[in-house]
Design an enzyme around this catalytic site. Structure first.
Site, PDB file in Angstrom:
ATOM      1  N   GLU A 215       0.871  -1.208   0.040  1.00  0.00           N
ATOM      2  CA  GLU A 215       0.076   0.225  -0.011  1.00  0.00           C
ATOM      3  C   GLU A 215       0.929   1.214  -0.033  1.00  0.00           C
ATOM      4  OE1 GLU A 215      -3.330   2.026   2.925  1.00  0.00           O
ATOM      5  OE2 GLU A 215      -2.832  -0.177   3.295  1.00  0.00           O
TER       6      GLU A 215
ATOM      7  N   ASP B 123      -5.281  10.025   8.790  1.00  0.00           N
ATOM      8  CA  ASP B 123      -3.940   9.739   9.406  1.00  0.00           C
ATOM      9  C   ASP B 123      -3.662  10.521  10.466  1.00  0.00           C
ATOM     10  OD1 ASP B 123      -3.280   8.063   6.891  1.00  0.00           O
ATOM     11  OD2 ASP B 123      -3.320   9.918   5.981  1.00  0.00           O
TER      12      ASP B 123
END
Length: 263
Positions: free
Chosen positions: A49, A60
């Site tokens: 990824e 995030d």
């Protein structure tokens, strides 16, 4: 079948769980991140990824936010991220690659052009966290038509009413976010995650991969044991941030992968 579909079919035939690793493209520079990327398959990574740096990464945590900042400060762009994938593909035509990011850079590029370039570079799937199912016509449907998997996130707050909508046009695998919050924020407990994975699997034949908060081989083993595999990101990105040599980063990845594969 995409490389992602082929990988899961092969793992299923072997009775193995998947280990997915995340790195940020261009962190701390292209040379280092490409060296890490090239070493991931040999360290036991089944699917890579790769993060596309963006200025406002809402999903995030601090570790990956800072990685994105470092990459952007180093001049990383969407074009350079695709070039990095192209370079990786010169030596590896089999390991699936999923690009994880946000819609703005893709929208700015233009969806059709982006999909053509992504496919040519060797990207197999997309995780675009700020595009809900209601916006499937924007990117999800065009991506699937272009031969790329569109991977959706399900979370602890995705209830039974919402889940079918989330699963509707998802392909490749379902990414289950094991905690309520941001990446790297807390450690998930397998006992808490297991019923949620079972709930998702009762509504789809797609593999379910669990991520967010997995930092040790034992945790990778425990989570992979109740799902079809697991994702580790922040723990790997932190080693890169700490300036550890590529070999040391990959040794950590290998230990995590071994844990997942025992699951």
């Amino acid at each position: 079948m995409t490389r992602i579909d082929q990988k899961f079919a092969a793992l299923k035939a072997e009775g193995k769980k998947a280990f997915v690793s995340y790195i940020m493209a261009g962190d701390p520079d292209v040379e280092t991140s490409l060296a890490v990327m090239k070493g991931l398959p040999g360290a036991g990574v089944d699917i890579i990824e790769i993060g596309l740096p963006f200025t406002d990464p809402m999903a995030d945590g601090p570790t990956i936010q800072l990685a994105g900042q470092r990459a952007l400060e180093g001049g990383m762009t969407l074009t350079k991220t695709l070039a990095m994938v192209t370079e990786f593909r010169k030596g590896d035509d089999t390991t699936p690659i999923v690009m994880m990011g946000y819609y703005n850079p893709i929208y700015s590029r233009g969806v059709d052009l982006f999909l053509t370039q992504a496919k040519a570079a060797g990207i197999d799937g997309l995780i675009i966290v700020d595009l809900p199912p209601e916006e499937d016509d924007e990117l999800c449907i065009p991506a699937q038509k272009a031969g790329l998997n569109f991977i959706r996130l399900a979370t602890p707050t995705t209830d039974d009413k919402r889940l079918p909508k989330v699963l509707q046009n998802t392909s490749g695998f379902v990414y289950y976010v094991s905690i309520t919050g941001i990446t790297g924020a807390a450690a998930p407990e397998a006992a808490d995650v297991a019923p949620e994975v079972a709930r998702i699997k009762s509504q789809t034949d797609l593999p379910v991969i669990v991520g967010f908060g997995i930092t040790t081989p034992d945790a990778a083993q425990a989570i992979a044991g109740i799902a079809d595999g697991c994702v580790v990101g922040s723990a790997i990105v932190k080693d890169i941030a700490d300036g550890k040599p590529v070999a040391e980063v990959l040794a950590r990845v290998a230990a995590l992968a071994a844990g997942a594969h025992r699951g």
